[in-house]
Design an enzyme around this catalytic site. Structure first.
Site, mmCIF file in Angstrom:
data_model
loop_
_atom_site.group_PDB
_atom_site.id
_atom_site.type_symbol
_atom_site.label_atom_id
_atom_site.label_comp_id
_atom_site.label_asym_id
_atom_site.label_seq_id
_atom_site.Cartn_x
_atom_site.Cartn_y
_atom_site.Cartn_z
ATOM 1 N N CYS A 54 0.735 -1.151 -0.014
ATOM 2 C CA CYS A 54 0.044 -0.259 0.109
ATOM 3 C C CYS A 54 0.797 1.370 -0.115
ATOM 4 O O CYS A 54 1.787 1.471 0.916
ATOM 5 C CB CYS A 54 -0.767 -0.113 1.345
ATOM 6 S SG CYS A 54 -2.001 1.449 1.423
ATOM 7 N N CYS A 328 32.785 3.088 28.638
ATOM 8 C CA CYS A 328 34.176 4.307 29.113
ATOM 9 C C CYS A 328 34.698 4.393 27.824
ATOM 10 O O CYS A 328 35.644 3.430 27.498
ATOM 11 C CB CYS A 328 34.631 3.426 30.240
ATOM 12 S SG CYS A 328 35.905 4.357 31.157
#
Length: 356
Positions: A54, A328
């Site tokens: 669609c 980190c």
């Protein structure tokens, strides 16, 4: 979706202005129009036609992709040059969206990757709840140079599936713009039917090939001794005295070796460790991991995808409400791009990844 032009707006303002026209005003307007024209000239507009079930959903989805200028619903590659919504089953047209995009902002191969995210490429004449030839998948091109790009992406996609890819790849013919009722349907009808998740447009695709790794000689010439030592020799900079540990300005952090985007300021937090800390990368694909047994410890090393650069380590002591991880990262392994510079530095497609 129709885009208004700044030049037209300026002309309207001038025609309605009640103030006297001065040399300075004319100069200012001329400069503004010149800037607008320059901006337009910088665009490299191109078209591709995508069928994926669609067209309401495909149109709304493609409009959300950074670099897409326009998306128009229509019918393509049928048997005649005339059709309408009631006749496409007879004329064999596919519901197709004409996508106009700026190649300076998004490449065709990246656009196709977004398209692949919201279709079932192995399905025949069926997408979502929709059945019929008009709902077949297809990529239709006008520029013959696009064909090789499309075929390359289809080949790469096939490697992810056992079943055969069923996407039709053909030159465009018999394209007809759909009725006005269908244009911007989901904007007019926010609760209307849509077979795809439009939020998938928010998942940023960062293409590794856009950020190639330099040679070692180039890295040595480009990087500072500290940056080279950290990224290439897996060393660690000092805590609390590095460049970005306390930087909380909005922006992104990119691989200092390649420029590949890695982390967003939106995911940065104060961990108290003295290095930049993040809860996650921008997308999971931009980093890789491996066990690190150095210093008689077992840690998980974080490595940049394209540059293969050592970035730091990831730990499981991060904020629990955000996944519990703490990336980190060495400041020397990354470069910060402020939000206000992201478009200029060609990272405009990531601004939504920064904004809260």
């Amino acid at each position: 979706m129709k885009k208004s032009k700044l030049v037209v707006a300026l002309a309207a303002i001038l025609s309605c202005a009640a103030i006297p026209t001065t040399v300075m005003a004319e100069s200012n307007v001329q400069q503004t129009m010149e800037k607008s024209n320059m901006s337009e000239a910088k665009k490299d507009l191109h078209e591709i036609y995508l069928a994926g079930g669609c067209f309401w959903g495909i149109e709304a989805y493609m409009e959300r992709i950074y670099g897409v200028e326009d998306a128009i619903s229509g019918y393509a590659n049928g048997k005649s040059d005339k059709t309408n919504y009631q006749k496409i089953g007879i004329t064999d047209h596919a519901e197709t969206v004409k996508v106009t995009y700026d190649r300076n902002k998004v490449s065709l191969d990246k656009l196709l990757k977004y398209y692949f995210q919201v279709i079932d490429p192995t399905s025949v004449n069926k997408q979502g709840n929709d059945r019929g030839r008009q709902y077949r998948t297809g990529i239709y091109y006008q520029d013959t140079a696009d064909k090789s790009i499309i075929e390359k992406e289809i080949t790469a996609l096939q490697g992810k599936y056992k079943n055969k890819i069923q996407i039709e790849v053909e030159p465009l013919h018999n394209y007809i713009v759909a009725e006005e009722y269908h244009q911007d349907y989901l904007k007019k009808n926010p609760n209307g039917y849509c077979h795809i998740d439009l939020e998938q447009a928010n998942y940023v695709i960062i293409d590794e090939k856009d950020y190639p790794k330099p040679s070692d000689a180039e890295l040595k010439a480009k990087l500072t001794p500290l940056q080279y030592s950290v990224t290439q020799n897996k060393n660690t900079e000092h805590s609390f005295s590095n460049e970005y540990w306390d930087n909380f300005k909005p922006g992104i952090y990119v691989d200092v070796t390649t420029g590949e985007p890695l982390f967003s300021s939106k995911d940065k937090f104060e961990s108290g460790c003295g290095w930049p800390s993040f809860t996650k990368p921008i997308t999971k694909e931009v980093v890789t991991y491996q066990d690190d047994h150095s210093f008689n410890m077992l840690r998980t090393e974080v490595i940049s995808r394209s540059g293969k650069a050592h970035l730091g380590h990831v730990f499981d002591d991060g904020p629990k409400d955000k996944g519990g991880l703490r990336y980190c990262i060495n400041s020397a392994a990354v470069k910060f791009i402020p939000l206000e510079d992201m478009v200029k530095e060609n990272y405009g497609y990531l601004t939504n990844a920064v904004k809260e």
